[in-house]
Write a protein that holds these residues in place. Structure first.
Motif, mmCIF file in Angstrom:
data_model
loop_
_atom_site.group_PDB
_atom_site.id
_atom_site.type_symbol
_atom_site.label_atom_id
_atom_site.label_comp_id
_atom_site.label_asym_id
_atom_site.label_seq_id
_atom_site.Cartn_x
_atom_site.Cartn_y
_atom_site.Cartn_z
ATOM 1 N N PHE A 1 -11.445 1.188 8.215
ATOM 2 C CA PHE A 1 -11.793 2.273 7.313
ATOM 3 C C PHE A 1 -12.851 3.157 7.971
ATOM 4 C CE2 PHE A 1 -9.979 -1.005 4.726
ATOM 5 C CZ PHE A 1 -9.279 -0.333 3.738
ATOM 6 N N VAL B 1 -7.914 3.997 8.553
ATOM 7 C CA VAL B 1 -7.640 4.401 7.167
ATOM 8 C C VAL B 1 -8.765 5.305 6.678
ATOM 9 C CG1 VAL B 1 -7.277 3.621 4.793
ATOM 10 C CG2 VAL B 1 -6.411 2.241 6.700
ATOM 11 N N TYR C 1 -3.642 8.054 5.911
ATOM 12 C CA TYR C 1 -4.479 8.552 4.813
ATOM 13 C C TYR C 1 -4.256 7.752 3.527
ATOM 14 C CZ TYR C 1 -5.075 12.475 7.981
ATOM 15 O OH TYR C 1 -5.374 13.247 9.080
ATOM 16 N N ASP C 2 -5.356 7.478 2.858
ATOM 17 C CA ASP C 2 -5.356 6.800 1.559
ATOM 18 C C ASP C 2 -5.916 7.793 0.549
ATOM 19 O OD1 ASP C 2 -5.377 4.902 -0.472
ATOM 20 O OD2 ASP C 2 -7.302 4.049 0.137
ATOM 21 N N LEU D 1 -0.106 4.138 1.914
ATOM 22 C CA LEU D 1 -0.742 5.002 2.895
ATOM 23 C C LEU D 1 0.222 6.111 3.307
ATOM 24 C CD1 LEU D 1 -2.517 2.378 5.195
ATOM 25 C CD2 LEU D 1 -3.504 3.739 3.338
ATOM 26 N N TYR E 1 -3.499 6.127 12.777
ATOM 27 C CA TYR E 1 -4.327 6.184 11.575
ATOM 28 C C TYR E 1 -3.509 6.808 10.453
ATOM 29 C CZ TYR E 1 -5.258 11.051 13.053
ATOM 30 O OH TYR E 1 -5.151 12.371 13.434
ATOM 31 N N THR F 1 0.830 -1.196 0.000
ATOM 32 C CA THR F 1 0.000 0.000 0.000
ATOM 33 C C THR F 1 0.870 1.253 0.000
ATOM 34 O OG1 THR F 1 -0.091 0.242 2.406
ATOM 35 C CG2 THR F 1 -1.691 -1.234 1.399
ATOM 36 N N LEU G 1 -6.876 -3.049 10.046
ATOM 37 C CA LEU G 1 -7.187 -1.824 9.316
ATOM 38 C C LEU G 1 -8.657 -1.495 9.537
ATOM 39 C CD1 LEU G 1 -5.458 -2.588 5.883
ATOM 40 C CD2 LEU G 1 -4.540 -1.208 7.751
#
Length: 223
Positions: free
Chosen positions: A55, A87, A110-111, A32, A108, A30, A53
């Protein structure tokens, strides 16, 4: 011939986002960003730990009810090898205000492109994905439905402390472990002393055990 066929099948399966939710499949790499409440800068920094994870989004009222549960799980299982990572693909200002307001204590990130949410076909939040210490998806679904038995099973073989807390002199060893180069990692660990040598040998044994279990269960993709 069989090995090549299985490898080809694994690559084809990994190319399919729909497979991302399937228990027993490897977690994809990923990108992130902006990790908060942790020294980590990527999921790789939680090497050897189980990762949950979750969301979420600052506008999600249902996500508010899961904050206390996530905080409780983190407190209960952190020393046993669990790291919870929230996420979100929302903005930093709104997200940070929301996490402060509701007392989020776990890490936490960020995507920004929403890629990971798309991979797991997330259609409603909160939504959670549990990854075992070997990078295999152990469970996915609404976080309220994650039971202790499933969580404890996923913690088998997890390390108690993130390797990111190790001294700077171990940076090469950390990188080798994240890359999965255990032969080089063992050689480097031996030069660093018994503590690191024992750690790497234990990780190798854990990896071998995980592969043997996957083979026994017929899960060749995980193996």
């Amino acid at each position: 011939m069989l090995q090549r066929t299985l490898a080809t099948l694994a690559l084809a399966l990994l190319a399919s986002p729909a497979l991302g939710q399937a228990v027993g499949t490897p977690m994809p790499r990923t990108n992130l960003q902006g990790f908060t409440h942790t020294e980590a800068t990527s999921l790789d920094d939680f090497y050897g730990r189980a990762i949950l994870l979750e969301f979420f989004a600052y506008w999600c009222h249902a996500c508010e009810s899961q904050v206390s549960r996530m905080n409780s799980l983190q407190a209960k299982y952190q020393a046993k090898g669990l790291t919870i990572v929230g996420v979100t693909d929302e903005g930093r200002n709104e997200t940070e205000a929301w996490t402060r307001k509701h007392g989020v204590r776990h890490p936490y990130a960020y995507d920004p492109t929403g890629w990971l949410g798309d991979y797991f076909n997330v259609r409603s939040i909160p939504f959670a994905v549990l990854i075992d210490p070997h990078g295999i998806i152990a469970w996915s679904g609404h976080p309220a439905r994650l039971d202790d038995r499933t969580l404890q099973k996923a913690l088998e073989g997890a390390v108690a402390q993130p390797i990111t807390g190790w001294p700077k002199s171990t940076m090469k060893l950390q990188l080798l472990l994240k890359q999965g180069d255990y032969q080089a990692a063992l050689s480097t660990a031996i030069s660093l002393g018994k503590t690191y040598e024992s750690f790497v040998r234990e990780r190798i044994q854990a990896k071998v055990g995980a592969v043997q279990r996957a083979h026994a269960e017929g899960n060749f993709l995980a193996a």
